[in-house]
Each structure stands twice: as C-alpha cells, then as structure tokens.
Motif scaffolding. Structure first.
Motif, PDB file in Angstrom:
ATOM      1  N   SER A 109     -58.056  10.233  46.806  1.00 51.71           N
ATOM      2  CA  SER A 109     -57.891  11.250  45.769  1.00 51.71           C
ATOM      3  C   SER A 109     -56.790  10.903  44.776  1.00 51.71           C
ATOM      4  N   THR A 116     -62.559   4.634  47.153  1.00 53.36           N
ATOM      5  CA  THR A 116     -63.184   5.421  48.223  1.00 53.36           C
ATOM      6  C   THR A 116     -64.251   4.599  48.926  1.00 53.36           C
ATOM      7  N   SER A 159     -65.620  17.356  48.482  1.00 47.48           N
ATOM      8  CA  SER A 159     -65.914  17.557  47.066  1.00 47.48           C
ATOM      9  C   SER A 159     -67.397  17.835  46.902  1.00 47.48           C
TER      10      SER A 159
END
Length: 146
Positions: free
Chosen positions: A41, A23, A91
């Motif tokens: 993810s 990420t 998230s």
C-alpha cells in the motif's frame, strides 16, 4: 470534452502501477495461502508498507519481514530496511481479495414488529437522551425487513 486520461495526474497513474507491480512481486514470494490476503500500500525511503486482510495474515507477514525486505530491495531497487504491516479491509478492486473466500457482511437482524412499542415506551422513561434516541431509532426499524 476532455478524455478521462487527461484529467488524471500521470504521477498517480505511475504510483498505482508501481504499487501493482510491487504487490504482484510480493504475492509471488509469499506462501499461496497468504498471498491473496496481502498487498503493498506504500513505500517510504525506509519502509515497505503492506496491508493485510486481517490480524492473522498480518502476523504471518511479520514473520516474513526479512525475506520480504531482501526480495524487494534486490528485485525492485528499493532500499527499505523494514516492512510495516497494517491491517485493513480488502480493496474493492482487488480480484484476489474477492476470490479468497472472505465472508460476506452479515445481514442486519430484524426487530420484531411488537418490539417497537416496547422500545418507544422504554425510551420515554429514560433520562439519558442518547440512549433514548438509540431506542427510538431501533423502534423505527421494528417490523421493517432488512
């Protein structure tokens, strides 16, 4: 008493670290306006799975698929051939998602106190039990502060 670290499967911790590193790398590649709205993810043998905060961010990601694939394969030893983009909510632990200016949830509208009696009376006249139940639940909220 066992330590929390002993209870967590090390492979899960390793996977979380990998997703975090991917990420971070992805965000460095993306334009500054897009970066905080995206996160890796998952990874399969052929796909890098990237989650975006919304449809417009996902669309922008899809235009950058080729560059993302080249970057991830070159810098992380992956052999992905495609980016699969998903739309999902930010998230809760994602600091960038919290600071990116997304709107807070809207407050639920109040039901005026006088509306409760009207809603209950209407519910009694209906043949549809689901609709009648919904009106009765709404009537219970009448006069309450949200």
């Amino acid at each position: 008493m066992r330590r929390v670290r002993q209870l967590i499967d090390e492979s899960l911790v390793s996977r979380a670290r990998q997703m975090g590193a991917l990420t971070q790398s992805l965000r460095q590649l993306l334009p500054p306006a897009l970066a905080p709205h995206c996160r890796v993810s998952g990874v399969t043998p052929e796909h890098l799975i990237v989650a975006a905060d919304g449809g417009s961010w996902a669309t922008q990601l899809r235009y950058l698929q080729r560059e993302i694939v080249k970057h991830m394969n070159a810098h992380h030893g992956l052999s992905v051939v495609r980016v699969r983009v998903q739309v999902s909510a930010p998230s809760s632990g994602d600091e960038a998602a919290r600071s990116c200016g997304t709107r807070p949830a809207r407050p639920r509208p109040r039901v005026p106190a006088g509306a409760g009696a009207v809603l209950r009376e209407t519910a009694r006249t209906l043949d549809d039990p689901q609709l009648a139940g919904a009106l009765k639940r709404l009537a219970e909220r009448a006069g309450r502060k949200s």
